[in-house]
Design a protein around this motif. Sequence first.
Motif, PDB file in Angstrom:
ATOM      1  N   ALA A  60      -1.461   1.268   3.331  1.00 18.34           N
ATOM      2  CA  ALA A  60      -0.599   1.788   2.274  1.00 18.34           C
ATOM      3  C   ALA A  60       0.725   2.321   2.813  1.00 18.34           C
ATOM      4  O   ALA A  60       1.755   2.229   2.132  1.00 18.34           O
ATOM      5  CB  ALA A  60      -1.326   2.886   1.496  1.00 18.34           C
ATOM      6  N   LEU A  61       0.733   2.854   4.030  1.00 16.30           N
ATOM      7  CA  LEU A  61       1.910   3.563   4.525  1.00 16.30           C
ATOM      8  C   LEU A  61       2.662   2.846   5.626  1.00 16.30           C
ATOM      9  O   LEU A  61       3.706   3.324   6.072  1.00 16.30           O
ATOM     10  CB  LEU A  61       1.500   4.959   5.009  1.00 16.30           C
ATOM     11  CG  LEU A  61       0.946   5.900   3.932  1.00 16.30           C
ATOM     12  CD1 LEU A  61       0.488   7.207   4.555  1.00 16.30           C
ATOM     13  CD2 LEU A  61       1.998   6.157   2.868  1.00 16.30           C
ATOM     14  N   VAL A  62       2.170   1.701   6.092  1.00 19.57           N
ATOM     15  CA  VAL A  62       2.771   1.080   7.278  1.00 19.57           C
ATOM     16  C   VAL A  62       4.196   0.602   7.010  1.00 19.57           C
ATOM     17  O   VAL A  62       5.064   0.700   7.899  1.00 19.57           O
ATOM     18  CB  VAL A  62       1.874  -0.068   7.789  1.00 19.57           C
ATOM     19  CG1 VAL A  62       1.848  -1.233   6.829  1.00 19.57           C
ATOM     20  CG2 VAL A  62       2.311  -0.524   9.162  1.00 19.57           C
ATOM     21  N   ALA A 206       1.174  -0.419  -4.292  1.00 21.04           N
ATOM     22  CA  ALA A 206       0.813  -1.839  -4.369  1.00 21.04           C
ATOM     23  C   ALA A 206      -0.179  -2.216  -3.282  1.00 21.04           C
ATOM     24  O   ALA A 206      -1.246  -2.790  -3.561  1.00 21.04           O
ATOM     25  CB  ALA A 206       2.074  -2.699  -4.255  1.00 21.04           C
ATOM     26  N   VAL A 207       0.158  -1.885  -2.038  1.00 18.65           N
ATOM     27  CA  VAL A 207      -0.732  -2.241  -0.927  1.00 18.65           C
ATOM     28  C   VAL A 207      -2.005  -1.410  -0.968  1.00 18.65           C
ATOM     29  O   VAL A 207      -3.117  -1.935  -0.815  1.00 18.65           O
ATOM     30  CB  VAL A 207      -0.008  -2.069   0.421  1.00 18.65           C
ATOM     31  CG1 VAL A 207      -0.956  -2.374   1.575  1.00 18.65           C
ATOM     32  CG2 VAL A 207       1.213  -2.976   0.501  1.00 18.65           C
ATOM     33  N   GLY A 208      -1.857  -0.104  -1.186  1.00 21.11           N
ATOM     34  CA  GLY A 208      -3.040   0.763  -1.243  1.00 21.11           C
ATOM     35  C   GLY A 208      -3.961   0.389  -2.387  1.00 21.11           C
ATOM     36  O   GLY A 208      -5.191   0.403  -2.239  1.00 21.11           O
ATOM     37  N   ALA A 233      -3.092  -1.538 -11.207  1.00 13.94           N
ATOM     38  CA  ALA A 233      -2.011  -0.686 -10.705  1.00 13.94           C
ATOM     39  C   ALA A 233      -1.286  -1.351  -9.537  1.00 13.94           C
ATOM     40  O   ALA A 233      -0.061  -1.236  -9.406  1.00 13.94           O
ATOM     41  CB  ALA A 233      -2.563   0.672 -10.280  1.00 13.94           C
ATOM     42  N   ALA A 234      -2.044  -2.071  -8.694  1.00 14.73           N
ATOM     43  CA  ALA A 234      -1.438  -2.770  -7.558  1.00 14.73           C
ATOM     44  C   ALA A 234      -0.486  -3.859  -8.032  1.00 14.73           C
ATOM     45  O   ALA A 234       0.625  -4.002  -7.503  1.00 14.73           O
ATOM     46  CB  ALA A 234      -2.531  -3.358  -6.665  1.00 14.73           C
TER      47      ALA A 234
END
Length: 519
Positions: A60-62, A206-208, A233-234
């Motif tokens: 999610a944060l990369v 989106a990724v998370g 939601a993604a």
Amino acid sequence: MELTTGRRRWLLFVNIVAVSLVVATMSALYTSLPDIAVATGATQAQLTWIIDSYTLALAALVLTAGALGDRFGRRATLIVGLVLFTAASALPIWLDSPLWVIALRAVAGVGAAFVMPSTLSLLTASFPSERRGTAVGMWAGFAGIGGIVGLLSSGLMLQIWSWKSIFVVYSVVGLLVLLTAFTIGESVASRHGRPDVLGSVFSALAVGGVVFGLIEGAHTSFGEPLVVVALVAAVVSLIGFVLVELRATDPLLDVRYFRRRGFTTGSVAVGMQFLTIFGFFLLMVQYLQLVKGYDALSASLALAPMVIPVMVFSLLSPRITARVGLRVVTVVGLAAIATGMVLLSRLGVDSTYWEILWPLLVASVGLGVSTAPATSAIVSDISVDEQGVAAAVNDAMREVGAAIGIAISGSILAGSYATGIVDVLPGVPESGRQAVESSFAGAVEYVTIAGPALQGIVDAAAEVFATGISDAMFALGMVAAGAAVLLLFVAPGRRYVPHGESESGDAVAAGAPARTRLS
């Protein structure tokens, strides 16, 4: 300031150790889950998230972490990540309840999100173009074998001590890498735009969302309301991210980069490689331990031969790519991975180790051939000022691919077992029917307690379970084969000139490359 050869080698060493550490941590707890369950009383759902909270936070944060590295310093970002990773790896030694371990694994994943893109972007921004391929090859090779290193190291530690030894060792290694990070030079992009906060939020959601939805859906049901909400939601967040990035003056990730054939080819190839390999890990570890009766260390050692072809061909692949082009190495690599998976789909209860080993080596050669060129294609198609973002895209595709692979293989295995075990249940005593129906591990545990008179139930359940493994392996092979066919038409040929190389050439001529300074 250009680095000396000695400084570049030291930079390479520090960064490949750092990336190996955070990748190894993804798989290190696979073999220790039974011990954690006994020691902490963790439920099956909690055990799942002890593993997956790390991957979720990392994925999610990369992208945001990579962009921060470009703007504020890649070494500084690496150091922040290592501080978080090391602290979160040490605290479970004392804070060992299931919820604490899950939370701290998520914090470690946040640290890993800062570490992974920093390690690659430091190399690509600091190495000259003629040496960059070798550096990226080594980085990709060590990132590729990190999962095996994690399995091997944890299997060995569990032979000596308890599950907490894994956290002791990884926190000590993290501390040592943190100290060495202060000895390398800083690298900062020459431009400093305003952080793209809205893009960061949408990318994380989106990724998370997709990673959470796929992982949770594989373990529960894709019809669960929470899973549906996460996946919807993604999709909405992805649309929002694209719209925001197209209008932003200084976007987190310029989505127009996906028009570049090298960037797109590398992104798809990396995602497919990790989709297949992490799905394979999930299946093969269970097959070796539950069907073949291997202990944790023996299962890890059985997979260890993967390391050699992955490392050897990761080092050779930049030279091969220079001769034959990105299209050939990408398609051949994915085709070899697909071949290995299809061959492994023929495994049964009575298969020998040799029937596992040689398809494993075929897939490993494919991984080694295609991993470094895919990573190089991503970072080479982006300017030197955005190497943190380029590295983060590479890492995000790895994590999303791994999550999809785990979801595909886990869902197919669970569905195949649930369907096949129906024919076995009439012969199971009422007291054990729920355990046998829930999982093959439950069937083994029930018969172990009930006694050898019911061994026939385990034998029948093993056949059902092996069939599920086979079905899932074949599906992974088909996905890899499909990706190979797609990239046969999409991937650029030998004459393709990456945008990043031409842009960096212009930057050098203008005297405005990314700044690299020694500390």
